[in-house]
Design a protein around this motif. Structure first.
Motif, PDB file in Angstrom:
ATOM      1  N   PHE A  60       7.578  -1.200  10.066  1.00 31.07           N
ATOM      2  CA  PHE A  60       6.118  -1.254  10.047  1.00 31.07           C
ATOM      3  C   PHE A  60       5.598  -1.303   8.611  1.00 31.07           C
ATOM      4  CE2 PHE A  60       6.307   0.244  14.461  1.00 31.07           C
ATOM      5  CZ  PHE A  60       5.385  -0.624  15.017  1.00 31.07           C
ATOM      6  N   ILE A  61       6.231  -0.534   7.740  1.00 34.54           N
ATOM      7  CA  ILE A  61       5.780  -0.512   6.349  1.00 34.54           C
ATOM      8  C   ILE A  61       6.044  -1.860   5.681  1.00 34.54           C
ATOM      9  CG2 ILE A  61       6.177   0.565   4.097  1.00 34.54           C
ATOM     10  CD1 ILE A  61       6.507   3.202   5.551  1.00 34.54           C
TER      11      ILE A  61
ATOM     12  N   LEU B 213       5.852  -4.605   7.228  1.00 36.90           N
ATOM     13  CA  LEU B 213       4.764  -5.446   7.733  1.00 36.90           C
ATOM     14  C   LEU B 213       3.506  -5.231   6.892  1.00 36.90           C
ATOM     15  CD1 LEU B 213       3.743  -7.391   9.879  1.00 36.90           C
ATOM     16  CD2 LEU B 213       3.203  -5.438  11.320  1.00 36.90           C
ATOM     17  N   LEU B 214       3.259  -3.972   6.556  1.00 33.86           N
ATOM     18  CA  LEU B 214       2.124  -3.620   5.695  1.00 33.86           C
ATOM     19  C   LEU B 214       2.204  -4.399   4.379  1.00 33.86           C
ATOM     20  CD1 LEU B 214      -0.164  -1.456   5.957  1.00 33.86           C
ATOM     21  CD2 LEU B 214       1.271   0.088   4.675  1.00 33.86           C
ATOM     22  N   ALA B 215       3.444  -4.534   3.871  1.00 31.73           N
ATOM     23  CA  ALA B 215       3.643  -5.257   2.615  1.00 31.73           C
ATOM     24  C   ALA B 215       3.393  -6.750   2.791  1.00 31.73           C
ATOM     25  CB  ALA B 215       5.054  -5.024   2.089  1.00 31.73           C
ATOM     26  N   GLY B 216       3.603  -7.242   4.010  1.00 32.55           N
ATOM     27  CA  GLY B 216       3.494  -8.677   4.240  1.00 32.55           C
ATOM     28  C   GLY B 216       2.071  -9.151   4.497  1.00 32.55           C
ATOM     29  N   ILE B 217       1.168  -8.210   4.758  1.00 33.06           N
ATOM     30  CA  ILE B 217      -0.214  -8.609   5.055  1.00 33.06           C
ATOM     31  C   ILE B 217      -0.892  -9.127   3.787  1.00 33.06           C
ATOM     32  CG2 ILE B 217      -2.478  -7.727   5.759  1.00 33.06           C
ATOM     33  CD1 ILE B 217      -1.068  -5.888   7.684  1.00 33.06           C
ATOM     34  N   PRO B 218      -1.511 -10.292   3.873  1.00 36.85           N
ATOM     35  CA  PRO B 218      -2.108 -10.902   2.678  1.00 36.85           C
ATOM     36  C   PRO B 218      -3.195 -10.019   2.061  1.00 36.85           C
ATOM     37  CG  PRO B 218      -2.067 -12.458   4.499  1.00 36.85           C
ATOM     38  CD  PRO B 218      -1.671 -11.134   5.057  1.00 36.85           C
ATOM     39  N   SER B 219      -3.312 -10.110   0.752  1.00 39.65           N
ATOM     40  CA  SER B 219      -4.269  -9.245   0.064  1.00 39.65           C
ATOM     41  C   SER B 219      -5.700  -9.542   0.502  1.00 39.65           C
ATOM     42  CB  SER B 219      -4.117  -9.387  -1.448  1.00 39.65           C
ATOM     43  OG  SER B 219      -4.493 -10.673  -1.857  1.00 39.65           O
TER      44      SER B 219
ATOM     45  N   ILE C  75      -3.616   1.322  -0.586  1.00 37.74           N
ATOM     46  CA  ILE C  75      -2.954   0.820   0.623  1.00 37.74           C
ATOM     47  C   ILE C  75      -1.961  -0.273   0.247  1.00 37.74           C
ATOM     48  CG2 ILE C  75      -3.310  -0.428   2.783  1.00 37.74           C
ATOM     49  CD1 ILE C  75      -6.085   0.920   2.927  1.00 37.74           C
TER      50      ILE C  75
ATOM     51  N   LEU D  39       1.267   1.080  -1.380  1.00 33.99           N
ATOM     52  CA  LEU D  39       2.075   1.996  -0.572  1.00 33.99           C
ATOM     53  C   LEU D  39       3.451   1.441  -0.200  1.00 33.99           C
ATOM     54  CD1 LEU D  39      -0.337   3.818   1.906  1.00 33.99           C
ATOM     55  CD2 LEU D  39       1.269   4.851   0.311  1.00 33.99           C
TER      56      LEU D  39
ATOM     57  N   LEU E  26      -2.201   0.941   8.710  1.00 30.53           N
ATOM     58  CA  LEU E  26      -1.704  -0.336   9.225  1.00 30.53           C
ATOM     59  C   LEU E  26      -2.422  -0.690  10.520  1.00 30.53           C
ATOM     60  CD1 LEU E  26       0.608  -2.497   8.858  1.00 30.53           C
ATOM     61  CD2 LEU E  26       1.868  -1.154  10.511  1.00 30.53           C
TER      62      LEU E  26
ATOM     63  N   ARG F 112       4.585 -14.738   2.789  1.00 33.25           N
ATOM     64  CA  ARG F 112       3.966 -14.446   1.497  1.00 33.25           C
ATOM     65  C   ARG F 112       3.174 -15.636   0.983  1.00 33.25           C
ATOM     66  NH1 ARG F 112       6.416  -9.881  -0.748  1.00 33.25           N
ATOM     67  NH2 ARG F 112       6.595  -8.535   1.070  1.00 33.25           N
TER      68      ARG F 112
END
Lengths: 289, 272, 252
Positions: A107-108, A110-116, A152, A155, B22, B197
């Motif tokens: 899940f984390i 995925l959090l990293a993959g969400i576009p800014s 966020i 993280l 999230l 990305r």
């Protein structure tokens, strides 16, 4: 080695060198494009000037307010995101079962993959109105909004790298501490966290680098006001946000100043990388010393 | 005992916050955005600067840009990963190459944007265009692609290589016939994740691909990708509804790609 | 006959579904060296880790039966594990000093148990290092990182670290398996000296070592305690055929 192998090896080496070449080319290009600002306008006036008036007759290109703005949101992000990230990493590495840890890590990631831009958008439609309505900020666009959104965003980096560092602490240390009668948290605070410190510091520095360079999300929630951050609830501008906003219609010295801003960022990022390398090398050296 | 419980509780709260964020972000955007999405929104082109109509041209611009960037970056990354993993020996050169990749990975998006803007958009005169954007994004994708592909190659057991080399195959033959096929699923996973990305990238795209609502017909055309569309619609208050809808589609694509990579990894792990 | 410090009755131990120890009965004497021998995976290390409840740190384990230290059941509900582990020190296979200074390593245990007084800590550190025959070698570098010591020194440091909490019992889990012969000889010498003041239980796969350092020896096989007796008897006239087979090198 026959000729074909040698030829292939050469081509592969060129591809492998591309990243180094790119770093050099980017650094050179950006600094060269901004160079006149450093020489003609003056480094000191540029870095420590408080006024940014690119269209005025008496052109002013001081970026101190933006440096302060970037600094404020970055510190805010680290203060919020750092402790939460590190303790989350402790949870994943020390408390959670392997299975739980794997699921949460996914899940984390995925959090990293969400576009800014999604974080920026969320900040714009949820966070900014909330800060306006509940915290009494006049506009809502603020240092706090930027800091929270950035927290966020850093993280995942902080959690993953800290958790890896914690997991790399030899099990023998835990056994040794438990066998002396120490409890779990005494062991975590006195043995495991100190042993993982180089990795955790690296995580924070990487988070810092990411926060400083982030553009869109911060731009969307901090309000583009070129003023010093006097309160968490006031709007500011960051170095990155200003570049994105003004580069399209800029020309002459104004455009060169925006490149100079990029150069400042690039130098900070190179410093960050240099620091991380030193920490890693020292940590590795310490063990064999 | 009490102190232990307190710290347990604090860590619980922290990890809970991370997961809650999230869910809050994804939940809010998707729940608010889903009602603005219908077939028309996907198949019609934008009109009135995005206030009405669909986003077909935005979606196709995103696809063009993403695929062009991957087309440029993937072969180079595979080659780089092979060199670093299979050919390079420990030493100064390897250190420099690897730290180059690490550094490039840390370069902020906006700086890539400035670089692309300076070189491709103005110096080479390609203006805001597919080619400027694709090369810039390819450079951005290089480190993450190279690293994931290196990992995939590293996971191939030493014994495979030894077996092939012992049969008299050359190093390159061994790599092409044995190592790359064995690393295939890992490489695909890496490409899918990098694709996420690249699709989500905003600042660098904004500076090199532009933001015009064209339909792309040549590599010198400018266009607007989904993230840029979300940015402009929301920050210039053009249409928050359509920003929600576009953001939702973008999020769904990103989550789907992550899920795909995850599932694919899981399936191939079970099989292998 | 010496008095009994640890009394074990019908001890069973499980890792999940797998039973690692079957009905162990044993009496361990105060201030003597007891050696636990047997082939790999016979349960001797598991047994050792039952005595200070280190197995608690592994998920999904279960203990049945009675294990008394000083006539107190250590698996009773109200027992304070911290106090138990203070009473029972442990030395592991691989030397595991913490990545901090030599001084801080030795002072770690006392600090865990709430000793903050600097003079008291200094005294404990010196006394423990002396008992572990390490003081002379490290007294000028107490504040240097412990990871800079040699393997043998690290292992003696770990022993000093255990002694600093003033335990009654020392558990040693193959403490010389990662050491060279000279460091091993030094450590064996130390073990015998320590037995004057402490109860020592040492797991070893080296039968000569057991013969050299211990007064009693217990032979484990497949989770069972096959035989336990005076070391001299075990090595010269074992009662059980399996013990004899093992000792004469027919398996293991």
């Amino acid at each position: 080695m026959d000729i074909k192998e040698r030829y292939i090896r050469g081509v592969l080496l060129v591809c492998a060198s591309l990243s180094v070449i790119a770093v050099a080319a980017i650094t050179y290009t950006i600094i060269a494009a901004g160079w006149p600002v450093f020489t003609e306008y003056g480094v000191f006036r540029f870095l420590f000037g408080a006024k940014w008036l690119p269209d005025a007759d008496n052109i002013q290109l001081g970026i101190l307010t933006m440096i302060a703005g970037t600094g404020a949101v970055t510190v805010c992000a680290l203060v919020i995101g750092g402790p939460i990230g590190i303790l989350s990493a402790v949870y994943l590495a020390e408390l959670a079962s392997k299975r739980t840890s794997t699921v949460i890590q996914a899940f984390i990631d995925l959090l990293a993959g969400i576009p800014s831009v999604i974080y920026g958008f969320w900040g714009l439609v949820v966070l900014v109105p909330a800060i306006r309505n509940y915290l009494g900020s006049t506009k809502g666009y603020s240092v706090l909004a930027g800091g929270v959104v950035l927290a966020i965003m850093i993280l995942p980096t902080v959690v993953r790298i800290s958790a890896d560092a914690l997991r790399a602490v030899p099990k023998e240390y835990r056994d040794g501490s438990y066998a002396l009668g120490a409890d779990r948290w005494y062991t975590i605070f006195k043995v495991i966290l100190p042993a993982a410190a180089p990795g955790i510091i690296t995580a924070l520095i990487l988070g810092f680098g990411r926060a400083i360079g982030e553009t869109m999300a911060v731009l969307m929630v901090t309000g583009n006001a070129k003023q010093f951050p006097t309160s968490l609830l006031e709007p500011i501008t960051t170095i990155t946000g200003n570049i994105a906003l003004e580069i399209g219609y800029s020309w002459g010295l104004h455009r060169q100043a925006l490149f100079a801003c990029g150069a400042v960022l690039m130098i900070i990022i190179l410093l960050v990388n240099f620091l991380i390398n030193r920490i890693i090398r020292r940590a590795a050296g310490g063990i064999y010393e | 005992m009490n102190k232990l419980k307190i710290w347990d509780f604090i860590t619980w709260v922290c990890i809970g916050l991370v997961l809650a964020v999230l869910l809050l972000v994804i939940g809010h955007v998707v729940v608010s955005g889903i009602r603005f999405i219908n077939l028309k929104f996907i198949v019609e082109t934008t009109s009135n600067a995005g206030r009405s109509g669909g986003i077909r041209n935005v979606i196709s611009a995103t696809i063009y840009l993403t695929l062009s960037a991957l087309l440029l970056a993937v072969p180079v990354s595979i080659a780089a990963a092979i060199y670093l993993q299979e050919y390079a020996r420990k030493g100064r050169l390897l250190n420099i190459l690897v730290s180059g990749i690490e550094t490039l990975a840390g370069v902020p998006s906006i700086v890539f944007g400035l670089f692309g803007f300076n070189i491709f958009v103005t110096l080479l005169g390609w203006s805001w265009s597919l080619v400027s954007g694709a090369i810039t994004l390819a450079l951005m994708g290089l480190p993450i692609l190279t690293r994931t592909i290196m990992e995939a190659i590293r996971a191939v057991p030493r014994s495979y290589r030894d077996a092939s080399l012992a049969l008299g195959a050359g190093q390159w033959t061994t790599i092409v016939r044995v190592v790359l096929p064995a690393a295939f699923s890992g490489i695909i996973t890496g490409i899918i994740l990098s694709m996420g990305r690249i699709i989500g990238e905003t600042a660098a795209v904004f500076l090199t691909f532009g933001s015009t609502l064209n339909s792309i017909s040549s590599i010198f055309d400018s266009g607007r990708t989904m993230p840029v569309h979300v940015y402009i619609l929301s920050s210039e208050s053009v249409s928050i509804d359509n920003a929600y809808a576009t953001a939702t589609i973008l999020l769904v694509v990103i989550i789907a790609l992550n899920g795909l990579a995850y599932l694919y990894q899981g399936i191939t792990k079970k099989r292998g | 006959m010496n008095d009994i410090q640890i009394r074990i009755r019908d001890l069973n131990f499980y890792y999940g579904e797998f039973q690692a120890l079957y009905g162990i009965n044993a009496d361990i004497e105060r201030k003597a060296v007891t050696a636990l021998i047997g082939p790999s995976g016979c349960g001797k290390s598991t047994f050792l880790r039952c005595i200070n409840r280190m197995n608690d740190t592994i998920d999904n384990t279960l203990v049945e039966g009675l294990l008394e230290v000083n006539d107190e059941n250590i698996y009773s509900a109200g027992l304070d594990v911290t106090e138990l582990r203070k009473k029972i020190g442990m030395v592991f296979q691989r030397p595991n000093p913490f990545p901090m200074s030599i001084y801080d390593n030795v002072a770690y245990g006392p600090r865990v148990h709430g000793i903050k007084n600097k003079a008291k800590l200094d005294e404990l550190v010196q006394k423990s290092l002396e008992q572990a025959h390490l003081w002379v070698e490290v007294k000028d570098r107490l504040y240097k990182n412990a990871l800079g010591l040699s393997g043998g020194q690290q292992q003696r440091l770990v022993i000093a670290r255990s002694l600093a909490v003033e335990p009654e019992i020392l558990l040693m889990d193959e403490p010389t398996s990662a050491l060279d012969p000279i460091a091993t000889a030094k450590l064996e010498d130390l073990v015998q000296k320590l037995a004057k003041e402490y109860t020592v239980i040492i797991v070893t796969h080296n039968m000569q070592q057991a013969a050299r350092v211990s007064t009693k020896t217990a032979f484990f096989l497949n989770g069972y305690l096959i035989e336990m007796d005076e070391t001299s008897k075990i090595f010269t006239a074992p009662k059980d055929q399996r013990t004899e087979d093992y000792i004469t090198g027919r398996f293991g």
